[in-house]
Write a protein that holds these residues in place. Structure first.
Motif, PDB file in Angstrom:
ATOM      1  N   GLU A  46      44.705  39.208  35.918  1.00 33.01           N
ATOM      2  CA  GLU A  46      44.262  38.180  34.705  1.00 33.01           C
ATOM      3  C   GLU A  46      45.094  37.166  34.699  1.00 33.01           C
ATOM      4  O   GLU A  46      45.113  36.356  33.464  1.00 33.01           O
ATOM      5  CB  GLU A  46      44.241  39.112  33.362  1.00 33.01           C
ATOM      6  CG  GLU A  46      43.764  40.470  33.525  1.00 33.01           C
ATOM      7  CD  GLU A  46      42.417  40.386  33.796  1.00 33.01           C
ATOM      8  OE1 GLU A  46      41.597  39.443  33.040  1.00 33.01           O
ATOM      9  OE2 GLU A  46      41.860  41.124  34.504  1.00 33.01           O
ATOM     10  N   GLU A  49      43.480  33.666  33.527  1.00 32.93           N
ATOM     11  CA  GLU A  49      43.100  33.425  32.311  1.00 32.93           C
ATOM     12  C   GLU A  49      44.208  32.678  31.457  1.00 32.93           C
ATOM     13  O   GLU A  49      44.023  31.814  30.571  1.00 32.93           O
ATOM     14  CB  GLU A  49      42.692  34.950  31.593  1.00 32.93           C
ATOM     15  CG  GLU A  49      41.573  35.354  32.192  1.00 32.93           C
ATOM     16  CD  GLU A  49      41.119  36.540  31.325  1.00 32.93           C
ATOM     17  OE1 GLU A  49      41.650  36.608  30.049  1.00 32.93           O
ATOM     18  OE2 GLU A  49      40.173  37.307  31.767  1.00 32.93           O
ATOM     19  N   SER A 352      35.486  37.138  38.711  1.00 36.54           N
ATOM     20  CA  SER A 352      34.838  36.128  37.662  1.00 36.54           C
ATOM     21  C   SER A 352      34.911  35.018  38.132  1.00 36.54           C
ATOM     22  O   SER A 352      35.823  34.247  38.815  1.00 36.54           O
ATOM     23  CB  SER A 352      35.503  36.393  36.531  1.00 36.54           C
ATOM     24  OG  SER A 352      36.724  36.060  36.612  1.00 36.54           O
ATOM     25  N   SER A 355      34.688  32.244  32.271  1.00 36.08           N
ATOM     26  CA  SER A 355      34.681  33.231  31.397  1.00 36.08           C
ATOM     27  C   SER A 355      33.437  33.910  31.229  1.00 36.08           C
ATOM     28  O   SER A 355      33.151  35.160  30.826  1.00 36.08           O
ATOM     29  CB  SER A 355      35.144  32.796  30.028  1.00 36.08           C
ATOM     30  OG  SER A 355      34.386  31.868  29.677  1.00 36.08           O
ATOM     31  N   LYS A 380      33.306  44.194  34.868  1.00 32.57           N
ATOM     32  CA  LYS A 380      34.717  43.899  35.139  1.00 32.57           C
ATOM     33  C   LYS A 380      35.746  44.215  33.981  1.00 32.57           C
ATOM     34  O   LYS A 380      36.799  44.829  34.013  1.00 32.57           O
ATOM     35  CB  LYS A 380      34.724  42.383  35.421  1.00 32.57           C
ATOM     36  CG  LYS A 380      36.142  41.820  35.261  1.00 32.57           C
ATOM     37  CD  LYS A 380      36.154  40.143  35.565  1.00 32.57           C
ATOM     38  CE  LYS A 380      37.630  39.426  35.566  1.00 32.57           C
ATOM     39  NZ  LYS A 380      38.429  40.031  36.360  1.00 32.57           N
ATOM     40  N   HIS A 381      35.035  43.759  32.523  1.00 30.38           N
ATOM     41  CA  HIS A 381      35.529  44.349  31.645  1.00 30.38           C
ATOM     42  C   HIS A 381      35.780  45.808  31.159  1.00 30.38           C
ATOM     43  O   HIS A 381      36.873  46.151  30.684  1.00 30.38           O
ATOM     44  CB  HIS A 381      34.968  43.572  30.033  1.00 30.38           C
ATOM     45  CG  HIS A 381      35.107  42.086  30.237  1.00 30.38           C
ATOM     46  ND1 HIS A 381      36.283  41.568  30.141  1.00 30.38           N
ATOM     47  CD2 HIS A 381      34.200  41.148  30.209  1.00 30.38           C
ATOM     48  CE1 HIS A 381      36.197  40.405  29.988  1.00 30.38           C
ATOM     49  NE2 HIS A 381      34.934  39.954  30.092  1.00 30.38           N
ATOM     50  N   ASN A 384      38.436  46.938  33.690  1.00 24.62           N
ATOM     51  CA  ASN A 384      39.973  46.435  33.182  1.00 24.62           C
ATOM     52  C   ASN A 384      40.383  47.488  31.991  1.00 24.62           C
ATOM     53  O   ASN A 384      41.409  47.960  31.906  1.00 24.62           O
ATOM     54  CB  ASN A 384      39.684  45.193  32.367  1.00 24.62           C
ATOM     55  CG  ASN A 384      39.843  44.152  33.648  1.00 24.62           C
ATOM     56  OD1 ASN A 384      40.185  44.462  34.870  1.00 24.62           O
ATOM     57  ND2 ASN A 384      39.721  42.835  33.484  1.00 24.62           N
ATOM     58  N   MET A 385      39.316  47.685  30.879  1.00 26.08           N
ATOM     59  CA  MET A 385      39.755  48.585  29.539  1.00 26.08           C
ATOM     60  C   MET A 385      40.058  49.993  30.065  1.00 26.08           C
ATOM     61  O   MET A 385      40.753  50.701  29.457  1.00 26.08           O
ATOM     62  CB  MET A 385      38.536  48.490  28.661  1.00 26.08           C
ATOM     63  CG  MET A 385      38.456  47.082  28.097  1.00 26.08           C
ATOM     64  SD  MET A 385      37.648  47.230  26.577  1.00 26.08           S
ATOM     65  CE  MET A 385      35.995  47.251  27.342  1.00 26.08           C
ATOM     66  N   TYR A 400      43.154  43.852  24.257  1.00 24.75           N
ATOM     67  CA  TYR A 400      42.205  43.096  25.376  1.00 24.75           C
ATOM     68  C   TYR A 400      40.906  42.732  24.718  1.00 24.75           C
ATOM     69  O   TYR A 400      40.692  41.789  24.900  1.00 24.75           O
ATOM     70  CB  TYR A 400      42.138  44.267  26.499  1.00 24.75           C
ATOM     71  CG  TYR A 400      41.392  43.755  27.520  1.00 24.75           C
ATOM     72  CD1 TYR A 400      41.795  42.944  28.585  1.00 24.75           C
ATOM     73  CD2 TYR A 400      39.861  44.100  27.399  1.00 24.75           C
ATOM     74  CE1 TYR A 400      41.078  42.543  29.708  1.00 24.75           C
ATOM     75  CE2 TYR A 400      38.958  43.348  28.723  1.00 24.75           C
ATOM     76  CZ  TYR A 400      39.736  42.907  29.657  1.00 24.75           C
ATOM     77  OH  TYR A 400      38.623  42.235  30.644  1.00 24.75           O
ATOM     78  N   MET A 401      40.422  43.571  24.016  1.00 24.45           N
ATOM     79  CA  MET A 401      39.189  43.343  23.151  1.00 24.45           C
ATOM     80  C   MET A 401      39.320  41.964  22.288  1.00 24.45           C
ATOM     81  O   MET A 401      38.447  41.159  22.370  1.00 24.45           O
ATOM     82  CB  MET A 401      38.486  44.377  22.477  1.00 24.45           C
ATOM     83  CG  MET A 401      38.226  45.675  23.418  1.00 24.45           C
ATOM     84  SD  MET A 401      37.643  47.194  22.431  1.00 24.45           S
ATOM     85  CE  MET A 401      36.432  46.317  21.503  1.00 24.45           C
ATOM     86  N   GLU A 404      39.494  38.990  24.614  1.00 29.35           N
ATOM     87  CA  GLU A 404      38.389  38.758  25.586  1.00 29.35           C
ATOM     88  C   GLU A 404      37.076  38.604  24.910  1.00 29.35           C
ATOM     89  O   GLU A 404      36.178  37.719  25.225  1.00 29.35           O
ATOM     90  CB  GLU A 404      38.363  39.941  26.532  1.00 29.35           C
ATOM     91  CG  GLU A 404      39.014  39.799  27.588  1.00 29.35           C
ATOM     92  CD  GLU A 404      39.458  38.745  28.486  1.00 29.35           C
ATOM     93  OE1 GLU A 404      38.559  38.045  28.645  1.00 29.35           O
ATOM     94  OE2 GLU A 404      40.554  38.674  29.071  1.00 29.35           O
ATOM     95  N   SER A 413      33.812  33.523  26.429  1.00 27.55           N
ATOM     96  CA  SER A 413      33.477  34.986  26.597  1.00 27.55           C
ATOM     97  C   SER A 413      32.211  35.394  27.246  1.00 27.55           C
ATOM     98  O   SER A 413      31.306  34.392  26.809  1.00 27.55           O
ATOM     99  CB  SER A 413      33.655  35.540  25.075  1.00 27.55           C
ATOM    100  OG  SER A 413      33.126  36.958  25.345  1.00 27.55           O
TER     101      SER A 413
END
Length: 626
Positions: A46, A49, A352, A355, A380-381, A384-385, A400-401, A404, A413
């Motif tokens: 990340e 970002e 990615s 975004s 992807k999200h 990651n989570m 993270y949420m 993002e 987003s």
């Protein structure tokens, strides 16, 4: 006492330490130590970002002490300079650490392939510090360019070259392209003046992906006005320029190197068998082929699985799958049981591009699916989570949420800005108090009736199989009187029928409700059970209590959700009028922090949060938010 030392707090080191801590949590004869020079774990995937200012700097750092809170892992901050395999010791400038089992997970560093000036004149992009430095450089260039009068100098300030068109380079240039509009608007610069170039010596970008996805990625980058240069031999990097081939000299004051990696400096100096840019050769158990008590995890592994022709890739999933194998094999060695071979089954890759867009080739081992756009970003999200849930559980997934999806500026987003728009909570105060007042009024009004006759049931409809028709009609009248203040029994029955029809209920829902009420509230002859009386008293008390909680702003989210639950129960019995929709809509609006303004939540929740985090179980499972 068996001493296990994990060297490196990267993806592989952290996961291996956690797996070992779980296996030996009750074993006092095993000591686990993790050594890293930084007090935090960095989310390397990340970095882009932070560099393009989409996410705050601290969003890609996780405190190692937090990761291992409540676990039997001793975190040591030190930089190891040498490993003595013969005597089983790690040495730094200030200490020596003995080990019985060593796990090497020091990761990688950029490799510059011997290109003149590459290391000295480029920004590397492989650490938290690199990401922050690049973030400041980008903004600094826009700031200076806005004041620069010399056209050539201004042009070089606004030219950004990323060397390396793999995942890291493409993700970075995509973020920078998305950020360009914001910075140009802020500094009054024409976007056409800003030049973004991603270059690679390979014939195409993202070579690990299928050609169809490569074409999609190229189309997206060109749409974002990114220049793509492939098959370009990087011959030299000067101070403020780079040669992309013999005749293509580009003047740029920001040149970022993402072209390749090699083993960390300490790994490169170790007396162990190495291949493929300083990666340690291992056997199938992920032990160094030279030292059976030394295991290797993450990017440092050089191992070719059975049936494959290439070594395992240097990516996060390799570390995720290697960690439990290493932890299991160390456990097996200590307990004298059989070890297991490393048989990775990778689930694909994704990248990615900004975004809101991405490309992915993901699925099950041996059966991958190509995804683009929304679905690629969703995958992807999700991945990651999933990783963050293994490291710091709920705490980091929640953070993270927020970064993002919910605390995102400029619609950055994949969900757009639909979930990220925020307004001051004080606008919800009148609605919160009105909703609470309505529930309190309803509860007090009903409480008067219960006080007069505790055996009078009016919140539960009469049993549909009741034998006493007159009694049933009477109950219907009472129910309507309670909600609409009917003037006569005849009109009340009519109104009750209309109220029942006001909000329709699906048949299967009504059947389930009837089954439950038959079980709990009705006798065989259609009369009410004693539970019906106490359920009614409980509902009325709940209306009063939740109404007060909403008015004073105490545990507002709980109160709001509870009132939604009560509304759903009333609706499922076909006793809800259209007015109930207002109650539900208002409750949904007040869930999110409406009690933090002119409410007791402003004082109570911060205090409770501090007490909650002190509970060992909460710290152990990261059941809190920062």
């Amino acid at each position: 006492m068996k001493k296990i030392v994990i060297l490196g707090g990267g993806y592989g080191g952290v996961l291996t330490a956690k797996k070992l801590a779980k296996k030996f949590k009750n074993d006092k004869d095993v000591e686990i130590k993790l050594i890293d020079r930084n007090p935090y774990h960095t989310l390397l995937t990340e970095l882009h970002e932070v560099s393009a200012n989409r996410a705050p700097e601290d969003s890609i750092k996780i405190d190692l002490k937090k990761i291992f809170a409540g676990l039997k892992v001793d975190v040591v901050l030190d930089e190891i300079s040498n490993i003595d395999f013969k005597n089983k010791k790690l040495k730094s400038d200030k200490a020596t650490y003995a080990y019985d089992y060593l796990v090497i997970g020091t990761g990688s560093k950029p490799t510059f392939f011997g290109i003149p000036g590459a290391e000295e004149n480029t920004f590397s992009f492989w650490s938290y510090d690199d990401a922050v430095a690049l973030k400041r450089q980008i903004r600094d260039m826009y700031t200076k360019a806005a004041q620069e009068k010399n056209a050539a100098v201004r042009r070089s300030m606004l030219t950004f070259v990323i060397i390396g068109a793999g995942f890291t380079g493409v993700e970075l240039v995509g973020e920078m392209a998305e950020q360009r509009e914001e910075l140009c608007k802020e500094f009054y610069i024409d976007p056409s003046e800003v030049r973004l170039i991603v270059a690679d010596m390979a014939p195409k970008i993202l070579p690990i992906l299928p050609d169809k996805l490569i074409q999609k990625a190229e189309a997206r980058l060109r749409k974002m006005n990114v220049e793509i240069v492939t098959g370009a031999k990087i011959t030299e990097v000067g101070k403020g320029s780079v040669a992309l081939g013999e005749k293509n000299i580009v003047d740029a004051q920001t040149i970022v190197w993402t072209a390749g990696v090699e083993g960390s400096e300490i790994v490169g100096n170790l007396e162990v068998q190495q291949q493929g840019r300083k990666r340690i050769v291992t056997n199938e158990n992920l032990e160094s082929v030279d030292h059976k008590n030394v295991y290797v995890v993450g990017d440092n592994i050089f191992f070719i699985p059975e049936g494959e022709t290439r070594p395992v890739p240097q990516m996060v999933e390799n570390a995720e799958q290697a960690a439990p194998v290493i932890a299991g094999n160390i456990t097996a060695d200590i307990k004298g049981t059989a070890k297991k071979a490393y048989k990775p089954g990778f689930h694909g890759t994704m990248v990615s591009i900004g975004s809101r867009y991405g490309v992915a080739n993901v699925g099950l081992p041996g059966k991958l699916f190509m995804l683009t756009g929304f679905m690629a970003m969703l995958s992807k999200h999700f991945i990651n989570m999933f990783y963050l849930s293994q490291v710091v559980g709920f705490n980091k997934v929640w953070t993270y949420m927020m970064h993002e999806f919910f605390h995102v500026e400029n619609r950055k987003s994949f969900l757009g800005g639909h979930f990220s728009k925020r307004s001051p909570n004080f606008w919800l105060v009148p609605l919160r108090m009105l909703l609470g007042g309505m529930w309190l009024y309803e509860g007090i009004d009903k409480m008067k009736k219960i006080w007069e006759d505790p055996d009078k049931i009016f919140l539960i409809p009469a049993a549909p199989f009741a034998t006493d028709a007159a009694s049933s009609a009477s109950v219907a009248v009472d129910a309507v009187k309670d909600t609409v203040d009917a003037q006569s029994a005849a009109s009340a029955v009519t109104t009750a029928k209309e109220a029942v029809e006001a909000l329709p209920v699906p048949g299967f829902v009504y059947d389930i409700t009837n089954w439950f009420m038959d079980l709990m509230f009705y006798n065989n002859d259609g009369t009410y059970t004693f539970l019906a009386k106490w359920f009614q008293i409980g509902m009325v008390c709940a209306e009063i209590v939740f109404g007060i909680m909403l008015i004073v702003g105490l545990f507002t989210a709980i109160a709001s959700i509870a009132t939604i639950g009560m509304a759903v129960m009333i609706w499922s019995t076909k006793m809800a009028s259209t007015e109930m929709l207002w109650y539900v809509g208002a409750a949904i609006a007040t869930i999110g922090g409406s009690g933090s303004i002119f409410g007791l939540d402003y004082y109570v929740l911060p205090w409770l949060k501090k007490q909650w985090k002190r509970i060992p179980l909460v710290r152990r499972w990261y059941l809190y938010t920062d």
